[in-house]
Design an enzyme around this catalytic site. Structure first.
Site, PDB file in Angstrom:
ATOM      1  N   LYS A 134       0.832  -1.189   0.000  1.00 29.11           N
ATOM      2  CA  LYS A 134       0.000   0.000   0.000  1.00 29.11           C
ATOM      3  C   LYS A 134       0.876   1.251   0.000  1.00 29.11           C
ATOM      4  O   LYS A 134       2.004   1.230   0.510  1.00 29.11           O
ATOM      5  CB  LYS A 134      -0.870   0.043   1.268  1.00 29.11           C
ATOM      6  CG  LYS A 134      -1.913  -1.045   1.403  1.00 29.11           C
ATOM      7  CD  LYS A 134      -2.624  -0.905   2.749  1.00 29.11           C
ATOM      8  CE  LYS A 134      -3.649  -2.003   2.974  1.00 29.11           C
ATOM      9  NZ  LYS A 134      -4.827  -1.856   2.112  1.00 29.11           N
ATOM     10  N   ARG A 142      -9.863 -11.801   2.591  1.00 26.44           N
ATOM     11  CA  ARG A 142     -10.751 -12.846   2.084  1.00 26.44           C
ATOM     12  C   ARG A 142     -10.064 -14.207   2.090  1.00 26.44           C
ATOM     13  O   ARG A 142     -10.741 -15.238   2.153  1.00 26.44           O
ATOM     14  CB  ARG A 142     -11.236 -12.480   0.683  1.00 26.44           C
ATOM     15  CG  ARG A 142     -10.177 -12.445  -0.378  1.00 26.44           C
ATOM     16  CD  ARG A 142     -10.628 -11.719  -1.631  1.00 26.44           C
ATOM     17  NE  ARG A 142     -10.779 -10.294  -1.376  1.00 26.44           N
ATOM     18  CZ  ARG A 142     -11.196  -9.415  -2.296  1.00 26.44           C
ATOM     19  NH1 ARG A 142     -11.531  -9.836  -3.502  1.00 26.44           N
ATOM     20  NH2 ARG A 142     -11.291  -8.145  -1.995  1.00 26.44           N
TER      21      ARG A 142
END
Length: 440
Positions: A218, A292
């Site tokens: 990020k 996820r």
């Protein structure tokens, strides 16, 4: 008081108080306060405006508006004193681990006729979850999430097991892969409580204690709030605390995969393929879609138990925030009756959510050329939906499954919701389960 009550209240005031309210230009607009003095100069009475009464948590502003002291709520036909008392407690929350708290705070005497024990239990559980989210990652890792779960288990006589090391790599390969690069060992926490013959309710919470994005790193601005990426586990723990404290008539299971998505030579890579606990192979399209992955293994474990109701909580996608903003978590379910019950519970608990569709044709966006599926769609569209569709692949045997996509943070202070970590949907889930499985 509401606006329409002002003339009645004004008539009840002493001449001195009426003159003071007039001199300070008090009107019962939402959030307005007037402190009416006694003859000795101390506070004798407080006027607080509710406006049109549309915000049942408006009383949550009072702890930040009032000076230290002990206060009572006067009974008014338009005032829900239970909601006001809860809002007061939630609005009184302060995260003071790293700075000296105020020496005195305004205190509320529990109004007559409310269930003060219940309200205190809810507020305590919310504070637990908020503390976890607000604690920075240097002081909160998988060890500390495990400690919070163990403390909950000890308090309520629940059983708890923790899987890590070689057993984690064997039984929960996606959890292990995401957490392998961190010096803080990843793990899967599994708590169970209640009568084995009672309805089975399983809560799963995403516990990424910090998310660098992995090798798909990020930007620095994207990491600033990543201590809150374990907000799903905090919400699950808060909901579990309410459920256990109330002794609801259900068999509760709480599953938390706890990891740090760090960067090192052994970090998982874009293009890697892993076989999940469910047997499905997953190609890694982006290491920043790690939540996820760990949820996939946890949901597969939950599905093996065939729960009557499966609920997962996760700070999962930016797409949900773009669609609904930070205050309104998205939720997904194939069960229409359950969706109505979730929405209704959220409204009653002042913990609102909004349903988004599990549009099955979008599942093809997760197709992979080398594995059963990819962990991302690779495109800009329907990110929250494709993430939810990915998760559904790992709990195929559970029809009543709700997935909450949370923000887990209050960007600014609102009544009953101080700026900082928030356990969105925890009170909703408790309200839903309390109605379905009341304590006997």
């Amino acid at each position: 008081m509401r606006g329409e009550e002002w003339s009645t209240v004004e008539a009840e005031l002493s001449p001195r108080h009426r003159a003071f309210a007039e001199a300070t230009d008090f009107l019962p607009r939402a959030g307005r306060v007037a402190l009416l003095p006694a003859e000795d100069g101390r506070i004798d009475r407080v006027l607080f405006g509710l406006g049109d009464g549309s915000d049942p948590f408006l009383a949550g502003k009072l702890p930040s508006l009032l000076p230290p002291g002990t206060y009572r709520l006067e009974p008014r036909p338009s005032l829900d004193r239970s909601a006001a008392a809860l809002a007061w407690l939630l609005g009184s929350y302060r995260f003071s681990r790293y700075r000296k708290p105020a020496s005195k705070e305004p205190l509320l005497v529990a109004p007559e006729g409310i269930d003060a024990t219940e309200i205190g239990r809810i507020a305590e559980a919310v504070a637990l979850g908020r503390d976890l989210v607000n604690t920075p990652a240097n002081d909160l890792g998988p060890d500390e999430i495990e400690a919070a779960a163990r403390s909950l288990a000890d308090r309520h006589g629940a059983a708890i097991t923790v899987t890590q090391g070689a057993a984690l790599a064997r039984d929960f390969p996606l959890v292990h892969a995401v957490g392998a690069a961190s010096p803080r060992a990843p793990r899967l926490i599994d708590l169970t409580w209640g009568d084995a013959g009672a309805p089975k309710v399983t809560l799963v919470g995403k516990g990424v204690v910090f998310d660098t994005g992995g090798l798909d790193i990020k930007p620095s601005s994207g990491m600033l709030l990543m201590k809150k990426d374990m907000g799903g586990s905090a919400a699950a723990l808060a909901a579990a605390s309410m459920i256990l404290g109330a002794g609801l008539n259900l068999r509760l299971r709480l599953i938390i995969p706890a990891v740090e998505n760090a960067i090192a030579g052994n970090a998982f890579r874009p293009g890697d393929v892993f076989r999940s606990r469910a047997g499905l192979t997953v190609e890694i399209g982006n290491t920043d879609a790690e939540g996820r992955l760990i949820l996939a293994d946890a949901l597969a474990l939950a599905d093996e138990d065939k729960p009557d109701l499966l609920i997962d909580f996760a700070t999962l996608t930016g797409a949900a925030r773009v669609a609904l903003g930070p205050d309104l978590p998205a939720f997904f379910t194939e069960d229409d009756d359950l969706a109505l019950a979730v929405t209704d519970a959220g409204t009653k608990a002042v913990d609102p959510v909004w349903r988004l569709p599990l549009h099955k044709p979008y599942a093809s966006l997760l197709d992979s050329k080398v594995a059963d599926l990819n962990n991302v769609s690779g495109g800009p569209f329907a990110g929250a939906i494709t993430a939810a569709l990915f998760l559904r692949r790992f709990a195929p045997g559970t029809r009543s499954h709700v997935h909450f996509d949370l923000y887990g943070w209050n960007p600014s202070t609102k009544p009953g919701r101080p700026e900082g970590g928030e356990v969105q949907t925890a009170r909703l889930v408790y309200a839903l389960l309390k109605e379905r499985y009341p304590a006997q």
